[in-house]
Design an enzyme around this catalytic site. Structure first.
Site, short mmCIF file in Angstrom:
data_model
loop_
_atom_site.label_atom_id
_atom_site.label_comp_id
_atom_site.label_asym_id
_atom_site.label_seq_id
_atom_site.Cartn_x
_atom_site.Cartn_y
_atom_site.Cartn_z
N LYS A 78 10.47 -16.49 -2.66
CA LYS A 78 9.06 -16.68 -2.33
C LYS A 78 8.52 -15.57 -1.44
CE LYS A 78 9.97 -19.75 1.63
NZ LYS A 78 9.49 -18.80 2.66
N ASP A 79 9.40 -14.84 -0.74
CA ASP A 79 8.95 -13.78 0.15
C ASP A 79 8.71 -12.45 -0.56
OD1 ASP A 79 9.08 -15.44 2.37
OD2 ASP A 79 11.15 -14.90 2.84
N ARG A 121 -1.07 -23.22 3.39
CA ARG A 121 -0.88 -24.20 2.30
C ARG A 121 -0.43 -25.53 2.84
NH1 ARG A 121 3.55 -26.30 0.26
NH2 ARG A 121 4.90 -24.74 1.25
N ARG A 122 0.61 -25.53 3.68
CA ARG A 122 1.12 -26.79 4.23
C ARG A 122 0.05 -27.48 5.07
NH1 ARG A 122 7.02 -24.17 5.81
NH2 ARG A 122 8.08 -24.70 3.85
N ARG A 139 5.85 -20.79 14.49
CA ARG A 139 6.69 -19.79 13.84
C ARG A 139 8.05 -19.78 14.51
NH1 ARG A 139 5.11 -14.07 13.29
NH2 ARG A 139 6.96 -14.17 11.97
N ARG A 145 12.20 -23.82 15.80
CA ARG A 145 11.25 -24.86 15.42
C ARG A 145 11.77 -26.25 15.78
NH1 ARG A 145 8.59 -22.75 9.71
NH2 ARG A 145 8.73 -20.54 10.19
N CYS A 230 -0.84 -14.41 -0.12
CA CYS A 230 0.02 -15.46 0.43
C CYS A 230 -0.66 -16.29 1.52
CB CYS A 230 1.31 -14.84 0.98
SG CYS A 230 1.03 -13.64 2.29
#
Length: 294
Positions: A78-79, A121-122, A139, A145, A230
Protein backbone atom coordinates in the site's frame (compact mmCIF):
# COMPACT_ATOMS: atom_id res chain seq x y z
CA UNK A 1 23.81 -16.05 -5.00
CA UNK A 2 23.37 -13.61 -2.10
CA UNK A 3 20.32 -11.35 -2.10
CA UNK A 4 20.75 -8.07 -0.20
CA UNK A 5 17.37 -7.05 1.25
CA UNK A 6 16.67 -3.46 2.23
CA UNK A 7 14.05 -2.48 4.78
CA UNK A 8 12.92 0.33 7.02
CA UNK A 9 13.96 0.00 10.63
CA UNK A 10 10.56 -0.23 12.33
CA UNK A 11 9.59 -3.47 14.05
CA UNK A 12 6.89 -4.12 11.49
CA UNK A 13 9.16 -3.45 8.51
CA UNK A 14 11.81 -5.73 10.01
CA UNK A 15 9.22 -8.44 10.61
CA UNK A 16 8.09 -8.22 7.00
CA UNK A 17 11.67 -8.36 5.72
CA UNK A 18 12.23 -11.38 7.96
CA UNK A 19 9.24 -13.13 6.37
CA UNK A 20 10.77 -12.64 2.93
CA UNK A 21 14.25 -13.55 4.12
CA UNK A 22 13.10 -16.82 5.68
CA UNK A 23 11.22 -17.79 2.53
CA UNK A 24 14.32 -17.20 0.41
CA UNK A 25 16.58 -18.96 2.91
CA UNK A 26 14.22 -21.93 2.82
CA UNK A 27 14.94 -22.14 -0.90
CA UNK A 28 18.67 -22.25 -0.24
CA UNK A 29 19.29 -18.60 -1.13
CA UNK A 30 21.67 -16.64 1.09
CA UNK A 31 20.29 -13.30 2.28
CA UNK A 32 21.69 -10.17 3.90
CA UNK A 33 19.62 -7.39 5.44
CA UNK A 34 20.30 -3.64 5.46
CA UNK A 35 18.23 -0.99 7.24
CA UNK A 36 17.51 2.18 5.25
CA UNK A 37 16.05 5.29 6.91
CA UNK A 38 13.22 7.03 5.02
CA UNK A 39 11.66 10.49 5.20
CA UNK A 40 8.49 9.03 6.69
CA UNK A 41 10.51 7.51 9.54
CA UNK A 42 12.56 10.63 10.23
CA UNK A 43 9.66 13.13 10.40
CA UNK A 44 7.12 11.82 12.92
CA UNK A 45 5.74 14.90 14.66
CA UNK A 46 3.35 16.02 11.92
CA UNK A 47 0.56 14.41 9.89
CA UNK A 48 1.68 12.52 6.78
CA UNK A 49 -0.02 14.98 4.44
CA UNK A 50 2.30 17.73 5.74
CA UNK A 51 5.44 15.77 4.82
CA UNK A 52 4.74 15.09 1.17
CA UNK A 53 2.93 12.87 -1.26
CA UNK A 54 2.74 9.09 -1.30
CA UNK A 55 6.17 7.50 -1.29
CA UNK A 56 7.69 9.00 1.87
CA UNK A 57 8.39 5.44 3.08
CA UNK A 58 9.68 4.21 -0.28
CA UNK A 59 11.98 6.65 -2.10
CA UNK A 60 15.11 6.06 -0.01
CA UNK A 61 14.83 2.32 -0.59
CA UNK A 62 14.25 2.85 -4.32
CA UNK A 63 17.39 4.97 -4.45
CA UNK A 64 19.40 2.33 -2.58
CA UNK A 65 18.39 -0.30 -5.15
CA UNK A 66 19.23 1.93 -8.11
CA UNK A 67 22.58 2.87 -6.52
CA UNK A 68 23.47 -0.82 -6.10
CA UNK A 69 23.50 -0.61 -2.31
CA UNK A 70 20.85 -3.35 -2.02
CA UNK A 71 19.29 -5.82 -4.47
CA UNK A 72 15.67 -5.52 -3.38
CA UNK A 73 13.43 -3.92 -0.78
CA UNK A 74 10.45 -5.20 1.19
CA UNK A 75 7.43 -2.92 1.49
CA UNK A 76 3.84 -2.86 2.53
CA UNK A 77 2.35 -2.84 -0.96
CA UNK A 78 0.00 0.00 0.00
CA UNK A 79 2.98 2.34 0.47
CA UNK A 80 4.28 1.92 -3.08
CA UNK A 81 3.26 4.85 -5.35
CA UNK A 82 1.58 4.22 -8.70
CA UNK A 83 4.37 5.93 -10.63
CA UNK A 84 7.63 4.01 -10.29
CA UNK A 85 11.23 4.86 -11.25
CA UNK A 86 12.62 3.33 -14.42
CA UNK A 87 14.71 0.23 -13.74
CA UNK A 88 12.62 -1.06 -10.83
CA UNK A 89 9.98 -3.81 -10.80
CA UNK A 90 7.64 -5.37 -8.27
CA UNK A 91 9.28 -8.77 -8.49
CA UNK A 92 7.03 -10.59 -6.00
CA UNK A 93 3.74 -10.07 -4.18
CA UNK A 94 3.19 -12.44 -1.27
CA UNK A 95 -0.18 -14.03 -0.43
CA UNK A 96 -2.38 -11.38 1.13
CA UNK A 97 -2.85 -11.32 4.88
CA UNK A 98 -5.87 -9.64 6.49
CA UNK A 99 -6.84 -6.48 4.56
CA UNK A 100 -8.91 -5.18 7.48
CA UNK A 101 -8.44 -2.35 9.94
CA UNK A 102 -8.52 -3.19 13.64
CA UNK A 103 -10.05 -0.92 16.29
CA UNK A 104 -8.03 -1.45 19.45
CA UNK A 105 -9.52 -0.40 22.79
CA UNK A 106 -9.82 -1.43 26.43
CA UNK A 107 -13.17 -1.87 28.16
CA UNK A 108 -16.51 -1.40 26.43
CA UNK A 109 -16.78 -0.12 22.86
CA UNK A 110 -19.64 2.12 24.02
CA UNK A 111 -17.06 4.12 26.01
CA UNK A 112 -15.01 4.93 22.91
CA UNK A 113 -15.29 8.65 22.23
CA UNK A 114 -11.77 9.69 21.14
CA UNK A 115 -10.03 7.68 18.40
CA UNK A 116 -6.47 8.10 17.19
CA UNK A 117 -5.53 7.79 13.52
CA UNK A 118 -3.54 9.83 11.00
CA UNK A 119 -5.45 8.40 8.02
CA UNK A 120 -8.04 10.62 6.36
CA UNK A 121 -9.77 7.47 5.05
CA UNK A 122 -10.07 5.90 8.49
CA UNK A 123 -11.24 9.19 9.97
CA UNK A 124 -13.97 9.62 7.36
CA UNK A 125 -15.17 6.02 7.68
CA UNK A 126 -15.27 6.22 11.48
CA UNK A 127 -17.23 9.48 11.33
CA UNK A 128 -19.65 7.93 8.85
CA UNK A 129 -20.19 5.13 11.35
CA UNK A 130 -20.48 7.49 14.35
CA UNK A 131 -20.50 11.27 13.71
CA UNK A 132 -20.09 11.97 17.43
CA UNK A 133 -16.58 10.51 17.59
CA UNK A 134 -13.61 12.82 18.10
CA UNK A 135 -10.73 11.84 15.81
CA UNK A 136 -7.24 12.95 16.84
CA UNK A 137 -4.08 12.62 14.80
CA UNK A 138 -1.82 9.72 15.73
CA UNK A 139 1.46 8.67 14.13
CA UNK A 140 4.35 6.44 15.13
CA UNK A 141 5.06 2.73 15.10
CA UNK A 142 2.75 0.14 16.63
CA UNK A 143 4.51 0.27 20.02
CA UNK A 144 4.19 4.06 20.17
CA UNK A 145 0.52 3.99 19.25
CA UNK A 146 -0.29 1.27 21.76
CA UNK A 147 1.60 3.12 24.50
CA UNK A 148 -0.47 6.24 23.87
CA UNK A 149 -3.63 4.12 24.01
CA UNK A 150 -2.60 2.63 27.36
CA UNK A 151 -1.76 6.10 28.70
CA UNK A 152 -5.33 7.15 27.98
CA UNK A 153 -4.52 9.74 25.31
CA UNK A 154 -7.15 8.00 23.18
CA UNK A 155 -10.05 5.67 23.96
CA UNK A 156 -9.21 3.65 20.83
CA UNK A 157 -6.72 3.56 17.98
CA UNK A 158 -6.94 2.11 14.47
CA UNK A 159 -4.24 -0.26 13.21
CA UNK A 160 -3.88 -2.60 10.25
CA UNK A 161 -4.82 -6.07 11.43
CA UNK A 162 -2.14 -7.64 9.24
CA UNK A 163 0.57 -5.65 11.01
CA UNK A 164 -0.57 -6.88 14.40
CA UNK A 165 -0.60 -10.46 13.14
CA UNK A 166 2.91 -10.19 11.67
CA UNK A 167 4.22 -8.79 14.95
CA UNK A 168 2.41 -11.41 17.02
CA UNK A 169 0.64 -8.66 18.95
CA UNK A 170 -2.66 -9.38 20.72
CA UNK A 171 -4.68 -6.44 21.97
CA UNK A 172 -8.37 -6.09 22.92
CA UNK A 173 -10.61 -4.66 20.25
CA UNK A 174 -12.45 -5.67 17.10
CA UNK A 175 -11.87 -6.23 13.42
CA UNK A 176 -13.57 -3.63 11.22
CA UNK A 177 -15.22 -5.46 8.29
CA UNK A 178 -13.47 -4.46 5.04
CA UNK A 179 -16.77 -4.43 3.14
CA UNK A 180 -17.90 -1.48 5.32
CA UNK A 181 -14.58 0.06 6.37
CA UNK A 182 -13.08 -0.35 2.92
CA UNK A 183 -9.27 -0.54 3.27
CA UNK A 184 -6.70 1.48 1.42
CA UNK A 185 -5.62 -0.14 -1.86
CA UNK A 186 -3.32 -3.15 -1.35
CA UNK A 187 -3.58 -3.14 2.47
CA UNK A 188 -2.41 -6.42 4.01
CA UNK A 189 0.01 -7.21 1.18
CA UNK A 190 3.81 -7.49 1.24
CA UNK A 191 5.70 -6.66 -1.95
CA UNK A 192 9.33 -7.13 -2.97
CA UNK A 193 10.77 -4.44 -5.25
CA UNK A 194 13.98 -5.15 -7.14
CA UNK A 195 16.16 -4.02 -10.01
CA UNK A 196 14.88 -5.07 -13.42
CA UNK A 197 17.56 -7.76 -13.54
CA UNK A 198 16.23 -10.99 -15.12
CA UNK A 199 18.33 -13.32 -12.94
CA UNK A 200 17.29 -11.52 -9.75
CA UNK A 201 13.64 -11.34 -10.84
CA UNK A 202 13.67 -15.08 -11.53
CA UNK A 203 14.89 -15.81 -8.00
CA UNK A 204 12.30 -13.55 -6.37
CA UNK A 205 9.43 -14.69 -8.59
CA UNK A 206 9.11 -17.95 -6.65
CA UNK A 207 7.58 -15.88 -3.82
CA UNK A 208 4.86 -14.44 -6.04
CA UNK A 209 1.16 -15.28 -5.47
CA UNK A 210 -0.81 -14.87 -8.72
CA UNK A 211 -4.23 -14.51 -7.08
CA UNK A 212 -3.06 -11.71 -4.80
CA UNK A 213 -1.18 -10.03 -7.64
CA UNK A 214 -4.38 -9.93 -9.72
CA UNK A 215 -6.49 -8.50 -6.90
CA UNK A 216 -3.97 -5.79 -6.00
CA UNK A 217 -3.46 -4.97 -9.69
CA UNK A 218 -7.21 -4.36 -10.00
CA UNK A 219 -7.13 -2.12 -6.91
CA UNK A 220 -4.19 -0.15 -8.28
CA UNK A 221 -5.82 0.22 -11.70
CA UNK A 222 -8.87 1.79 -10.04
CA UNK A 223 -6.64 3.97 -7.85
CA UNK A 224 -4.61 5.21 -10.81
CA UNK A 225 -7.73 6.21 -12.75
CA UNK A 226 -9.26 7.96 -9.75
CA UNK A 227 -5.93 9.77 -9.41
CA UNK A 228 -6.87 11.14 -6.04
CA UNK A 229 -3.62 10.59 -4.15
CA UNK A 230 -3.11 8.98 -0.78
CA UNK A 231 -4.64 11.79 1.28
CA UNK A 232 -8.13 11.50 -0.19
CA UNK A 233 -10.51 9.47 2.01
CA UNK A 234 -10.60 6.58 -0.44
CA UNK A 235 -10.96 2.83 0.03
CA UNK A 236 -10.49 0.20 -2.68
CA UNK A 237 -10.66 -3.53 -2.01
CA UNK A 238 -10.83 -6.50 -4.37
CA UNK A 239 -11.19 -10.14 -3.32
CA UNK A 240 -11.32 -12.81 -6.01
CA UNK A 241 -12.67 -10.27 -8.47
CA UNK A 242 -15.30 -8.69 -6.21
CA UNK A 243 -14.47 -4.98 -6.08
CA UNK A 244 -15.60 -2.33 -3.61
CA UNK A 245 -14.38 1.24 -4.16
CA UNK A 246 -15.45 4.44 -2.44
CA UNK A 247 -14.45 8.06 -1.98
CA UNK A 248 -15.74 9.95 1.06
CA UNK A 249 -15.82 13.54 2.22
CA UNK A 250 -13.41 14.28 5.06
CA UNK A 251 -16.28 14.38 7.55
CA UNK A 252 -17.74 11.09 6.29
CA UNK A 253 -21.14 12.60 5.51
CA UNK A 254 -20.96 12.09 1.73
CA UNK A 255 -19.72 9.12 -0.28
CA UNK A 256 -19.49 7.87 -3.84
CA UNK A 257 -19.31 4.07 -3.92
CA UNK A 258 -19.13 1.36 -6.57
CA UNK A 259 -19.43 -2.37 -5.89
CA UNK A 260 -19.12 -4.87 -8.73
CA UNK A 261 -17.68 -8.22 -9.81
CA UNK A 262 -14.97 -7.72 -12.44
CA UNK A 263 -12.33 -9.83 -14.13
CA UNK A 264 -10.00 -7.59 -16.11
CA UNK A 265 -7.82 -4.53 -15.69
CA UNK A 266 -9.77 -2.83 -18.47
CA UNK A 267 -12.95 -3.13 -16.38
CA UNK A 268 -11.07 -1.84 -13.35
CA UNK A 269 -9.86 1.21 -15.25
CA UNK A 270 -13.38 1.94 -16.47
CA UNK A 271 -14.68 1.77 -12.91
CA UNK A 272 -11.87 4.06 -11.77
CA UNK A 273 -12.79 6.63 -14.41
CA UNK A 274 -16.46 6.42 -13.42
CA UNK A 275 -15.61 6.90 -9.74
CA UNK A 276 -13.36 9.85 -10.58
CA UNK A 277 -16.20 11.55 -12.46
CA UNK A 278 -18.63 10.98 -9.62
CA UNK A 279 -16.23 11.89 -6.79
CA UNK A 280 -14.23 14.70 -8.39
CA UNK A 281 -15.81 17.33 -6.16
CA UNK A 282 -15.05 15.34 -2.99
CA UNK A 283 -11.43 14.88 -4.04
CA UNK A 284 -10.89 18.57 -4.79
CA UNK A 285 -12.60 19.53 -1.54
CA UNK A 286 -10.39 17.21 0.51
CA UNK A 287 -7.16 18.54 -0.97
CA UNK A 288 -8.27 22.16 -0.61
CA UNK A 289 -9.16 21.59 3.04
CA UNK A 290 -5.81 19.88 3.71
CA UNK A 291 -3.92 22.62 1.88
CA UNK A 292 -2.40 20.24 -0.67
CA UNK A 293 -2.24 20.76 -4.43
CA UNK A 294 -3.45 17.91 -6.62
Amino acid sequence: MTVRIGTRGSKLALAQAEIVGKKLAGLGIKVEQKIISTQGDEVTGVPLHEIGKQGVFVKALDDAILDGEIDCAVHSMKDIPAIRPSGLVIAAILPRDSPADYLAYFGAVSAVKVVGTSSTRRKAQLLRHDPDLEIRDLRGNVDTRMRKLREGQYNAIVLAEAGLQRLGVRIPGERLPPEKFVPTPNQGTIAVVSRADPSLMEVLSVLDHPGTRKDVAIERAVMEQVGAGCFTPMGIYCKAGHLVAEVLSLDGKRVERIEKDIGTLEEARAIGKDLREKAGGLIEEAYKTLGISL
